[in-house]
Enzyme design. Structure first.
Site, PDB file in Angstrom:
ATOM      1  N   GLY A 275       0.829  -1.205   0.000  1.00 24.36           N
ATOM      2  CA  GLY A 275       0.000   0.000   0.000  1.00 24.36           C
ATOM      3  C   GLY A 275       0.856   1.244   0.000  1.00 24.36           C
ATOM      4  N   SER A 276       0.272   2.324   0.478  1.00 20.32           N
ATOM      5  CA  SER A 276       0.936   3.626   0.413  1.00 20.32           C
ATOM      6  C   SER A 276       2.057   3.730   1.455  1.00 20.32           C
ATOM      7  CB  SER A 276      -0.092   4.721   0.656  1.00 20.32           C
ATOM      8  OG  SER A 276      -0.698   4.514   1.917  1.00 20.32           O
TER       9      SER A 276
ATOM     10  N   VAL B 294       0.541   4.693   5.035  1.00 16.92           N
ATOM     11  CA  VAL B 294      -0.014   3.604   5.855  1.00 16.92           C
ATOM     12  C   VAL B 294       1.090   2.594   6.192  1.00 16.92           C
ATOM     13  CG1 VAL B 294      -1.744   1.762   5.981  1.00 16.92           C
ATOM     14  CG2 VAL B 294      -2.332   3.926   4.875  1.00 16.92           C
ATOM     15  N   GLY B 295       1.980   2.355   5.255  1.00 20.53           N
ATOM     16  CA  GLY B 295       3.083   1.413   5.490  1.00 20.53           C
ATOM     17  C   GLY B 295       3.943   1.831   6.675  1.00 20.53           C
TER      18      GLY B 295
ATOM     19  N   GLU C  16       5.646  -3.388   0.940  1.00 17.94           N
ATOM     20  CA  GLU C  16       5.710  -3.086  -0.506  1.00 17.94           C
ATOM     21  C   GLU C  16       4.948  -1.782  -0.695  1.00 17.94           C
ATOM     22  OE1 GLU C  16       7.360  -4.737  -2.715  1.00 17.94           O
ATOM     23  OE2 GLU C  16       7.691  -6.715  -1.859  1.00 17.94           O
TER      24      GLU C  16
ATOM     25  N   CYS D 117       2.260   0.601  -9.033  1.00 15.38           N
ATOM     26  CA  CYS D 117       3.347   1.070  -8.164  1.00 15.38           C
ATOM     27  C   CYS D 117       4.595   1.325  -9.000  1.00 15.38           C
ATOM     28  CB  CYS D 117       3.620   0.041  -7.076  1.00 15.38           C
ATOM     29  SG  CYS D 117       3.806  -1.623  -7.709  1.00 15.38           S
TER      30      CYS D 117
HETATM   31  P1  NAD Z   1      -3.494   2.239   1.053  1.00 17.30           P
HETATM   32  O1  NAD Z   1      -2.243   2.412   1.818  1.00 17.30           O
HETATM   33  O2  NAD Z   1      -4.516   3.291   1.144  1.00 17.30           O
HETATM   34  O3  NAD Z   1      -4.232   0.867   1.512  1.00 17.30           O
HETATM   35  C1  NAD Z   1      -3.573  -0.377   1.491  1.00 17.30           C
HETATM   36  C2  NAD Z   1      -4.249  -1.331   2.468  1.00 17.30           C
HETATM   37  O4  NAD Z   1      -4.038  -0.867   3.813  1.00 17.30           O
HETATM   38  C3  NAD Z   1      -5.763  -1.413   2.303  1.00 17.30           C
HETATM   39  O5  NAD Z   1      -6.142  -2.763   2.432  1.00 17.30           O
HETATM   40  C4  NAD Z   1      -6.266  -0.572   3.444  1.00 17.30           C
HETATM   41  O6  NAD Z   1      -7.583  -0.881   3.845  1.00 17.30           O
HETATM   42  C5  NAD Z   1      -5.275  -0.899   4.534  1.00 17.30           C
HETATM   43  N1  NAD Z   1      -5.146   0.062   5.643  1.00 17.30           N
HETATM   44  C6  NAD Z   1      -5.449   1.376   5.656  1.00 17.30           C
HETATM   45  N2  NAD Z   1      -5.122   1.908   6.857  1.00 17.30           N
HETATM   46  C7  NAD Z   1      -4.602   0.908   7.610  1.00 17.30           C
HETATM   47  C8  NAD Z   1      -4.062   0.829   8.924  1.00 17.30           C
HETATM   48  N3  NAD Z   1      -3.977   1.899   9.724  1.00 17.30           N
HETATM   49  N4  NAD Z   1      -3.609  -0.365   9.363  1.00 17.30           N
HETATM   50  C9  NAD Z   1      -3.634  -1.449   8.554  1.00 17.30           C
HETATM   51  N5  NAD Z   1      -4.138  -1.434   7.296  1.00 17.30           N
HETATM   52  C10 NAD Z   1      -4.608  -0.273   6.826  1.00 17.30           C
HETATM   53  O7  NAD Z   1      -3.072   1.975  -0.468  1.00 17.30           O
HETATM   54  P2  NAD Z   1      -3.979   1.945  -1.781  1.00 17.30           P
HETATM   55  O8  NAD Z   1      -4.452   3.312  -2.094  1.00 17.30           O
HETATM   56  O9  NAD Z   1      -4.953   0.836  -1.711  1.00 17.30           O
HETATM   57  O10 NAD Z   1      -2.892   1.499  -2.880  1.00 17.30           O
HETATM   58  C11 NAD Z   1      -2.052   2.369  -3.585  1.00 17.30           C
HETATM   59  C12 NAD Z   1      -0.653   2.392  -2.999  1.00 17.30           C
HETATM   60  O11 NAD Z   1      -0.111   1.073  -2.940  1.00 17.30           O
HETATM   61  C13 NAD Z   1       0.315   3.180  -3.864  1.00 17.30           C
HETATM   62  O12 NAD Z   1       1.145   3.956  -3.044  1.00 17.30           O
HETATM   63  C14 NAD Z   1       1.112   2.104  -4.581  1.00 17.30           C
HETATM   64  O13 NAD Z   1       2.390   2.519  -5.031  1.00 17.30           O
HETATM   65  C15 NAD Z   1       1.197   1.068  -3.512  1.00 17.30           C
HETATM   66  N6  NAD Z   1       1.496  -0.241  -4.080  1.00 17.30           N
HETATM   67  C16 NAD Z   1       2.763  -0.735  -3.897  1.00 17.30           C
HETATM   68  C17 NAD Z   1       3.111  -1.948  -4.469  1.00 17.30           C
HETATM   69  C18 NAD Z   1       4.501  -2.494  -4.314  1.00 17.30           C
HETATM   70  O14 NAD Z   1       4.697  -3.670  -4.591  1.00 17.30           O
HETATM   71  N7  NAD Z   1       5.476  -1.711  -3.895  1.00 17.30           N
HETATM   72  C19 NAD Z   1       2.159  -2.685  -5.199  1.00 17.30           C
HETATM   73  C20 NAD Z   1       0.873  -2.158  -5.342  1.00 17.30           C
HETATM   74  C21 NAD Z   1       0.560  -0.926  -4.770  1.00 17.30           C
END
Ligand code: NAD
Length: 533
Positions: A261-262, A265-266, A283, A317
């Site tokens: 994810g982002s 949040v990561g 990731e 990503c």
């Molecule tokens: P996001 O961070 O908004 O959400 C990702 C996940 O985290 C979702 O399932 C969400 O419900 C969950 N989440 C949200 N808050 C949380 C918390 N406090 N604790 C635990 N889980 C929580 O990301 P998004 O908008 O769904 O995806 C886009 C992002 O993901 C972009 O930044 C993209 O670059 C990244 N991404 C990275 C890769 C990689 O392999 N590096 C692959 C795909 C996407």
């Protein structure tokens, strides 16, 4: 609480009134189209009495389904079932787990095209990319089948006579897999396949905006588990939002959390897992650059940049967000690239020939517009794009024009260059020396993918060596986007240092033990220590 993603759909329509377009896809995947609500939790049984998530088609605004996520109690129960499933699966020999994955591969492959269509319907990427995403799951299953006979430890020479040392991999337990909206099938596949080969049970928390993809995949896997007499909670699904994610991340019953994810949040997830001394695979966001040298093969480089920047409407990503052109070739390159942009066919991602689908959410359109406004205000030249599409046929969806801009500044610390905007915006900078371009490539916080276009082997050596790109993916004459599953996939720096898929990624899904075994009649201490009385 009802989590609404769109306001564009006007009167919300119940799942009973689904369009034929959506019904055909859902029915083919055994998702009931007549139900007012779908259960969004699976741990051997389907349940769910928590918040309602709405799955909204980004192309038409149609509400595809309402899904009941988990209450805190249901999360707790599902984690308990997953632990029981792990205790069973760890006793199944690894090659037998491989056979299970082979059957899952066959089941996925049989539904590949329709599952790919669901990805297009719910996430918004074009059909060929939706199908490609399912193909990735199929491919990684193949990989994991082989791996199930090759997850080897090591025998290490001992300094003590009659002793031997083994490094032994064993299953780690329950793996929490938290995924992003943009790869609603493949990312679970990368984790699930390696993790099951390693002997773990898995708990999947998908993006709240793509619950249908996760339900469809879970149904396919669940049938195979059942046929093999294995607990369904080997592949537990808990749909939900932040609360469910936080509960999984906080649980000591989940020794490994794989989060995609982002960066924002990561950062929270990484700290939370670390605070209980769990393991994490992160990731996170990318901010990927392509560098084009004067000797580059332009007929290859231009279409690759085109795909990298526009593919998945800039929501990979690995999307190309920064383009560094050598000054000598910049005008010609940009001219050819703009001509290609002018040919883009935009529309329903399910229609053959469409190359540009919608952004996933209405909110993402706002993020795109804000980023373009910022570019304009800072004096950037917008070469093409920069607006929402205004054709009537696209008005129900989140369609934005792919944009090429030449910012006034090339300062990599400026937020234009240093942040990931998850939309099809390509910023262009001109350079004179490769070293300068590499410095810009490396100067941003993220480190996922990068690509150099050149035919000069000296440039290649520099690019892939210690003075070269600091990203996890360092390509030559290949765009930033579209990795294969064979090599370990992931990024460095604020992309999180995680690795998934191929390479040595499987080693993260096991717990390692160093086992010293004494076959002798004496018990000497290491390093010659004498503790005799
Ligand atoms: P996001 O961070 O908004 O959400 C990702 C996940 O985290 C979702 O399932 C969400 O419900 C969950 N989440 C949200 N808050 C949380 C918390 N406090 N604790 C635990 N889980 C929580 O990301 P998004 O908008 O769904 O995806 C886009 C992002 O993901 C972009 O930044 C993209 O670059 C990244 N991404 C990275 C890769 C990689 O392999 N590096 C692959 C795909 C996407």
């Amino acid at each position: 609480m009802i989590l609404l993603r769109h306001t564009v759909c006007g009167t919300l329509r119940g799942a009973r009134n689904l369009s034929t377009r959506a019904s055909a896809i859902l029915s083919a995947l055994d998702i009931p189209v007549g139900a007012a609500e779908l259960p969004g939790v699976y741990d051997g049984q389907w349940s769910g009495s928590g918040d309602v998530l709405e799955s909204v088609c980004p192309t038409t605004g149609e509400v595809l389904a309402r899904v009941r996520s988990a209450t805190p109690h249901e999360v707790h129960e599902a984690l308990g079932k997953s632990k029981e499933a792990y205790l069973h699966l760890r006793t199944v020999p690894a090659p037998k787990r491989g056979e299970l994955l082979r059957q899952i591969r066959e089941a996925l492959s049989a539904k590949r095209d329709v599952l790919g269509a669901l990805v297009s319907l719910e996430m918004g990427k074009i059909k060929t990319e939706g199908i490609g995403e399912v193909q990735e799951f199929v491919d990684i299953c193949d990989y994991a089948v082989g791996l199930s006979r090759m997850m080897n430890g090591r025998v290490v020479a001992s300094e003590r006579p009659g002793h031997t040392i083994l490094e032994v991999p064993n299953p780690i337990g329950v793996v929490g897999v938290l995924t992003a909206f943009n790869f609603p099938v493949a990312v679970y596949g990368w984790n699930f396949s390696l993790s099951v080969a390693a002997g773990n049970a898995n708990v999947w928390k998908p993006s709240p905006s793509t619950p249908l993809c996760s339900i469809a995949v879970t149904k396919i896997i669940a049938r195979v588990l059942e046929k093999n007499g294995l607990p369904g909670a080997v592949s537990t699904l808990i749909t939900g939002g932040k609360d469910v994610g936080e509960a999984i991340v906080a649980s000591r019953d989940v020794p490994l959390v794989s989060f995609t994810g982002s960066e924002a949040v990561g950062r929270v997830v990484g700290k939370a897992v670390q605070s209980r001394f769990g393991k994490s695979i992160l990731e996170l966001g990318g901010n990927n650059a392509s560098i084009v040298m004067p000797d580059a093969d332009m007929p290859l480089a231009v279409p690759a940049v085109f795909f990298g920047a526009i593919g998945t409407a800039g929501q990979r990503c690995t999307s190309t967000r920064r383009l560094y052109l050598h000054r000598a070739i910049a005008p010609k390159f940009l001219d050819t690239l703009q001509k290609l942009y002018a040919t883009i066919s935009v529309g329903d991602p399910l229609v053959d020939g469409t190359l540009l689908g919608p952004l996933h959410t209405h909110a993402a359109v706002g993020i795109y517009s804000d980023a373009v406004d910022r570019l304009r205000q800072s004096g950037a030249e917008i070469l093409t794009g920069g607006r929402k599409y205004d054709h009537a046929s696209l008005s129900q969806g989140n369609f934005v024009q792919p944009t090429i801009s030449v910012p006034k500044t090339t300062d990599p610390a400026d937020m234009i260059w240093s942040t990931e905007t998850f939309a099809p915006i390509l910023n262009v900078g001109l350079f004179d020396e490769l070293e300068q371009a590499i410095e810009w490539n490396n100067a941003v916080p993220q480190g996922l993918s990068s690509s150099l276009w050149t035919r000069d082997v000296r440039n290649v050596g520099k690019w892939i060596g210690p003075e070269g790109s600091d990203a996890g993916i360092v390509n030559v004459n290949v765009g930033t986007s579209g990795a294969e599953i064979g090599a370990a996939f992931g990024g460095n720096k604020s992309t999180g240092w995680g690795r998934e898929s191929g390479g040595d990624a499987w080693k993260q899904y096991v717990r390692w033990s160093a086992c010293t075994v004494n076959f002798s009649d004496a018990a000497p201490l290491a390093q010659g220590v004498d503790f005799s009385t």
